[in-house]
Design a protein around this motif. Sequence first.
Motif, PDB file in Angstrom:
ATOM      1  N   VAL A 133     -19.444   1.576  -6.696  1.00 11.04           N
ATOM      2  CA  VAL A 133     -18.211   0.910  -7.076  1.00 11.04           C
ATOM      3  C   VAL A 133     -18.185   0.733  -8.588  1.00 11.04           C
ATOM      4  O   VAL A 133     -19.171   0.324  -9.201  1.00 11.04           O
ATOM      5  CB  VAL A 133     -18.048  -0.453  -6.360  1.00 11.04           C
ATOM      6  N   ALA A 134     -17.059   1.107  -9.183  1.00 18.21           N
ATOM      7  CA  ALA A 134     -16.822   0.889 -10.609  1.00 18.21           C
ATOM      8  C   ALA A 134     -15.925  -0.325 -10.743  1.00 18.21           C
ATOM      9  O   ALA A 134     -14.858  -0.377 -10.122  1.00 18.21           O
ATOM     10  CB  ALA A 134     -16.164   2.110 -11.243  1.00 18.21           C
ATOM     11  N   VAL A 135     -16.353  -1.298 -11.546  1.00 22.52           N
ATOM     12  CA  VAL A 135     -15.634  -2.561 -11.681  1.00 22.52           C
ATOM     13  C   VAL A 135     -15.251  -2.752 -13.144  1.00 22.52           C
ATOM     14  O   VAL A 135     -16.114  -2.702 -14.028  1.00 22.52           O
ATOM     15  CB  VAL A 135     -16.495  -3.750 -11.216  1.00 22.52           C
ATOM     16  N   SER A 136     -13.973  -2.959 -13.404  1.00 25.95           N
ATOM     17  CA  SER A 136     -13.542  -3.198 -14.781  1.00 25.95           C
ATOM     18  C   SER A 136     -13.824  -4.637 -15.175  1.00 25.95           C
ATOM     19  O   SER A 136     -13.570  -5.567 -14.414  1.00 25.95           O
ATOM     20  CB  SER A 136     -12.055  -2.876 -14.949  1.00 25.95           C
ATOM     21  N   LEU A 137     -14.376  -4.803 -16.371  1.00 26.17           N
ATOM     22  CA  LEU A 137     -14.635  -6.123 -16.950  1.00 26.17           C
ATOM     23  C   LEU A 137     -13.723  -6.245 -18.167  1.00 26.17           C
ATOM     24  O   LEU A 137     -14.149  -6.089 -19.307  1.00 26.17           O
ATOM     25  CB  LEU A 137     -16.109  -6.250 -17.355  1.00 26.17           C
ATOM     26  N   GLN A 138     -12.454  -6.493 -17.910  1.00 23.94           N
ATOM     27  CA  GLN A 138     -11.422  -6.346 -18.926  1.00 23.94           C
ATOM     28  C   GLN A 138     -11.706  -7.155 -20.181  1.00 23.94           C
ATOM     29  O   GLN A 138     -11.714  -6.637 -21.295  1.00 23.94           O
ATOM     30  CB  GLN A 138     -10.068  -6.737 -18.343  1.00 23.94           C
ATOM     31  N   LYS A 139     -11.940  -8.462 -20.012  1.00 23.12           N
ATOM     32  CA  LYS A 139     -12.176  -9.319 -21.170  1.00 23.12           C
ATOM     33  C   LYS A 139     -13.438  -8.922 -21.915  1.00 23.12           C
ATOM     34  O   LYS A 139     -13.569  -9.147 -23.122  1.00 23.12           O
ATOM     35  CB  LYS A 139     -12.270 -10.782 -20.714  1.00 23.12           C
ATOM     36  N   ASN A 140     -14.363  -8.297 -21.209  1.00 20.32           N
ATOM     37  CA  ASN A 140     -15.628  -7.890 -21.799  1.00 20.32           C
ATOM     38  C   ASN A 140     -15.605  -6.458 -22.328  1.00 20.32           C
ATOM     39  O   ASN A 140     -16.643  -5.956 -22.782  1.00 20.32           O
ATOM     40  CB  ASN A 140     -16.750  -8.044 -20.773  1.00 20.32           C
ATOM     41  N   ASN A 141     -14.442  -5.797 -22.230  1.00 22.37           N
ATOM     42  CA  ASN A 141     -14.285  -4.440 -22.751  1.00 22.37           C
ATOM     43  C   ASN A 141     -15.352  -3.495 -22.189  1.00 22.37           C
ATOM     44  O   ASN A 141     -16.000  -2.747 -22.922  1.00 22.37           O
ATOM     45  CB  ASN A 141     -14.349  -4.420 -24.281  1.00 22.37           C
TER      46      ASN A 141
END
Length: 323
Positions: free
Chosen positions: A204-212
């Motif tokens: 699973v690939a998970v985006s960590l938006q705030k963490n870029n």
Amino acid sequence: MMIFAVALFVFALVLPDAHSEYFQRVATYPACELASFFCAIDTTVARSVTTSSDGNTLIYTDSELLKVGFVDISDPDNPKPSEIIELDGIPKYVVQARNLALVTVVVKDSPSLLVVIDIEEARVITKITLSGVANHIAVSPDDNYVALTFEKSSNDNPPNFIAVIDLTDRIWTPFEIEISDLDGIRFPSDPEPKQLSINEDNVVAVSLQKNNGVVLIDLRRRKVITTIDAGLVTLDNVDVTIDRVISQSESSFNLLREPNGIAWIDDRYFVTADEGILDGGSRGFTIFDSINEEISYTSGSLIDHLTASIGHYPEQLSNGNSG
């Protein structure tokens, strides 16, 4: 009476010749018709939609009427109302696994739920208690896993895990995979996972938006594989001034991508929508190589130019970077 009704759209893949393909809308179904034949209701919202395993039924969530609707699309040109199920909360996302509809439901003053619906019989068969309000949900291609991310809680505690359900187990019980204190992200104690996608290797690939960044997790081993820094991008020939004139002649330098939407292209490459939320956003998308942990392609100013060319450029957002 003012009616606000969101419609469901049915698309077909058109192949005019051997060298091109595109999607064409073949039908529109107003969500209000399923709740009321003459749409005699104030508001309906078709928020999320999925299909049955045979592709003949659409299942959608209505977050205003607190219902899950079923639409028969066995004849795609002529969608017909089928079933409707009332829920004790606000349905948000729906996905399909093993011909079951899995619906995330927000319940006031109670734990949120994952409601499991038998699509063929159109009935609720079980409800699974979740540890937070689901932000996103994804199903593995082999229908063996469901993974969820969660919104920040009311006490402002940041979510530092994803929840996973092994659908091969006899009893479906969510387990948590912690992703706090990861290397290579901006705020290790506050990963705040956003959206996710699972490939055929059950990674699973998970985006960590705030963490870029993006974190990759092996669902079989229940273990973090790596984190990938989304990096910076410079945009040339874009409009960064709100002046009621679309003038794509400026630049925006060293922007954090801050990816939100994410999807695997195959088992090696995944793509992110670089929306931005805190300090960045690049108005485009990026393709990453998960093996080399490198960027394979970035769209740069392409989306800006395409939207302007068809008359859909959002000039009111020109001084921001969110895409």
